[in-house]
Design a protein around this motif. Structure first.
Motif, PDB file in Angstrom:
ATOM      1  N   ILE A  45     -14.995  50.150  55.985  1.00  0.00           N
ATOM      2  CA  ILE A  45     -15.794  49.577  55.078  1.00  0.00           C
ATOM      3  C   ILE A  45     -16.258  50.422  54.156  1.00  0.00           C
ATOM      4  CG2 ILE A  45     -18.411  48.672  55.262  1.00  0.00           C
ATOM      5  CD1 ILE A  45     -16.830  47.511  57.356  1.00  0.00           C
ATOM      6  N   CYS A  46     -16.245  49.708  52.896  1.00  0.00           N
ATOM      7  CA  CYS A  46     -16.625  50.957  51.659  1.00  0.00           C
ATOM      8  C   CYS A  46     -17.297  50.076  50.556  1.00  0.00           C
ATOM      9  CB  CYS A  46     -15.184  51.424  51.402  1.00  0.00           C
ATOM     10  SG  CYS A  46     -14.102  50.195  50.669  1.00  0.00           S
ATOM     11  N   GLU A 229     -26.640  50.797  46.822  1.00  0.00           N
ATOM     12  CA  GLU A 229     -25.856  49.870  47.106  1.00  0.00           C
ATOM     13  C   GLU A 229     -24.982  50.303  48.470  1.00  0.00           C
ATOM     14  OE1 GLU A 229     -25.178  46.372  44.116  1.00  0.00           O
ATOM     15  OE2 GLU A 229     -23.814  47.780  44.012  1.00  0.00           O
ATOM     16  N   ASN A 230     -24.611  51.638  48.306  1.00  0.00           N
ATOM     17  CA  ASN A 230     -23.788  52.208  49.306  1.00  0.00           C
ATOM     18  C   ASN A 230     -24.510  52.238  50.797  1.00  0.00           C
ATOM     19  OD1 ASN A 230     -21.327  53.576  50.006  1.00  0.00           O
ATOM     20  ND2 ASN A 230     -22.497  55.047  50.652  1.00  0.00           N
ATOM     21  N   ILE A 231     -25.888  51.876  50.718  1.00  0.00           N
ATOM     22  CA  ILE A 231     -26.606  51.949  51.756  1.00  0.00           C
ATOM     23  C   ILE A 231     -26.144  50.708  52.668  1.00  0.00           C
ATOM     24  CG2 ILE A 231     -28.675  53.099  51.094  1.00  0.00           C
ATOM     25  CD1 ILE A 231     -29.760  50.682  50.269  1.00  0.00           C
ATOM     26  N   VAL A 232     -25.311  49.699  52.311  1.00  0.00           N
ATOM     27  CA  VAL A 232     -25.084  48.487  53.064  1.00  0.00           C
ATOM     28  C   VAL A 232     -23.900  48.806  53.906  1.00  0.00           C
ATOM     29  CG1 VAL A 232     -23.437  47.428  51.393  1.00  0.00           C
ATOM     30  CG2 VAL A 232     -24.857  46.001  52.711  1.00  0.00           C
ATOM     31  N   CYS A 233     -23.138  49.928  53.912  1.00  0.00           N
ATOM     32  CA  CYS A 233     -21.801  50.104  54.500  1.00  0.00           C
ATOM     33  C   CYS A 233     -22.478  50.382  55.873  1.00  0.00           C
ATOM     34  CB  CYS A 233     -20.992  51.365  53.702  1.00  0.00           C
ATOM     35  SG  CYS A 233     -20.492  51.087  52.136  1.00  0.00           S
ATOM     36  N   GLY A 234     -23.026  51.255  56.159  1.00  0.00           N
ATOM     37  CA  GLY A 234     -23.457  51.234  57.444  1.00  0.00           C
ATOM     38  C   GLY A 234     -24.123  49.958  58.233  1.00  0.00           C
ATOM     39  N   LEU A 240     -20.610  44.397  62.474  1.00  0.00           N
ATOM     40  CA  LEU A 240     -19.267  44.022  62.684  1.00  0.00           C
ATOM     41  C   LEU A 240     -18.886  44.594  64.219  1.00  0.00           C
ATOM     42  CD1 LEU A 240     -17.359  44.209  59.311  1.00  0.00           C
ATOM     43  CD2 LEU A 240     -17.935  42.247  60.787  1.00  0.00           C
ATOM     44  N   GLU A 241     -19.513  45.832  64.513  1.00  0.00           N
ATOM     45  CA  GLU A 241     -19.281  46.473  65.587  1.00  0.00           C
ATOM     46  C   GLU A 241     -20.038  45.686  66.907  1.00  0.00           C
ATOM     47  OE1 GLU A 241     -19.315  51.202  64.383  1.00  0.00           O
ATOM     48  OE2 GLU A 241     -21.296  50.241  64.922  1.00  0.00           O
ATOM     49  N   ARG A 242     -21.049  44.926  66.634  1.00  0.00           N
ATOM     50  CA  ARG A 242     -21.489  44.002  67.705  1.00  0.00           C
ATOM     51  C   ARG A 242     -20.687  42.775  67.991  1.00  0.00           C
ATOM     52  NH1 ARG A 242     -26.458  44.293  64.208  1.00  0.00           N
ATOM     53  NH2 ARG A 242     -28.001  45.942  64.825  1.00  0.00           N
ATOM     54  N   ILE A 246     -13.189  47.037  68.319  1.00  0.00           N
ATOM     55  CA  ILE A 246     -12.133  47.627  67.886  1.00  0.00           C
ATOM     56  C   ILE A 246     -12.665  48.704  66.762  1.00  0.00           C
ATOM     57  CG2 ILE A 246     -10.512  45.600  67.642  1.00  0.00           C
ATOM     58  CD1 ILE A 246     -11.225  45.109  64.638  1.00  0.00           C
ATOM     59  N   PRO A 247     -11.847  49.653  66.398  1.00  0.00           N
ATOM     60  CA  PRO A 247     -12.474  50.739  65.353  1.00  0.00           C
ATOM     61  C   PRO A 247     -12.813  50.201  64.120  1.00  0.00           C
ATOM     62  CG  PRO A 247     -10.448  51.284  66.386  1.00  0.00           C
ATOM     63  CD  PRO A 247     -10.561  49.889  66.726  1.00  0.00           C
ATOM     64  N   ILE A 248     -14.086  50.413  63.880  1.00  0.00           N
ATOM     65  CA  ILE A 248     -14.688  50.130  62.728  1.00  0.00           C
ATOM     66  C   ILE A 248     -15.502  51.301  62.009  1.00  0.00           C
ATOM     67  CG2 ILE A 248     -16.319  48.780  61.491  1.00  0.00           C
ATOM     68  CD1 ILE A 248     -16.147  46.630  63.680  1.00  0.00           C
TER      69      ILE A 248
END
Length: 261
Positions: A45-46, A229-234, A240-242, A246-248
């Motif tokens: 994610i970026c 905007e970078n705050i959305v990456c987490g 997606l982890e939910r 797989i590794p995210i």
């Protein structure tokens, strides 16, 4: 037996959160590089798909990069070997970009801004775009009175900014507009004022935007395009982890590339 995860599966998960059909007409969100049928065993994610982000994904075994800013936005007239799009194809890495659909989504970037700022109060959309009221930014009615310096300090802490620029109207602030990214144009400031905002928190405020704020008597806080905007990456990674075992991971290269003195 572990089920196979494809790009299409991840696309559908993002589409449920921030429907791609809501993207603005000028935008280019969606699957921009790769194939919906490609298998995915790792996701990066970026905010921006840079050369560094692609190399990192390749090193860490990610077959898919999910970014906010489109890796292809304007028409491509040529490609060099070092271009991110070329590198994605070289490594066989897919790219899904969720831009203005993620800006407008319920629980999207503007709502994340408000959550991090802990402003509280009732909210409404700052600039409705679609008939159902979906649109850019949010307006929040504060449960307390604030001033521009106090809000600027909140932004610096909440978003991890190195520098926050602001114009102080000297007025008491009870109604605040927030708009992530490049929301600091003269027109956007004027719109926030017309919507009854005492202050606007955004990024990329132009000189003309600050002048417009002074003329209209509204405080404006520039917390930066990257930091708002970078705050959305987490948030994307957690969502997606939910859904996928797989590794995210959020790219280590997804950092503010500007230096400050």
């Amino acid at each position: 037996m572990t089920s196979i995860i494809t790009v299409a599966d991840v696309y559908r998960a993002i589409d449920e959160y921030a429907p791609f059909e809501t993207q603005d007409k000028f935008d280019n969100s969606g699957l921009l590089v790769g194939s919906m049928s490609s298998e995915v065993e790792g996701i990066e994610i970026c905010l921006d798909i840079t050369r560094q982000a692609v190399e990192e994904a390749a090193e860490k075994g990610a077959q898919l990069i999910v970014s906010h800013h489109p890796v292809i936005f304007n028409k491509l007239s040529s490609l060099e070997n070092s271009d991110p799009v070329t590198l994605l194809a070289k490594y066989g890495i897919n790219a899904i970009c969720a831009h203005t659909n993620l800006d407008m989504a319920k629980g999207g970037i503007s709502d994340i801004m408000l959550e991090l700022l802990e402003l509280g109060g009732e909210t409404r959309v700052l600039e409705p775009i679609h008939s159902d009221g979906t649109g850019y930014g949010r307006i929040v009615e504060l449960d307390f009175a604030s001033d521009a310096a106090g809000l600027a300090q909140k932004c610096k802490s909440a978003f991890g900014c190195s520098v926050v620029r602001f114009y102080d109207s000297k007025n008491i602030i009870k109604t605040v507009g927030v708009c992530s990214g490049a929301g600091g144009s003269e027109d956007n400031v004027a719109h926030a004022a017309k919507m009854g905002c005492d202050a606007l928190i955004t990024g990329d405020v132009k000189h003309s935007g600050f002048i417009e704020a002074a003329n209209r008597g509204i405080s404006v806080i520039d917390a930066g395009h990257f930091h708002t905007e970078n705050i959305v990456c987490g948030q994307l990674a957690t969502m997606l982890e939910r859904k996928f075992d797989i590794p995210i991971f959020v790219a280590e290269s997804s950092v503010d590339i500007a230096s400050y003195v």
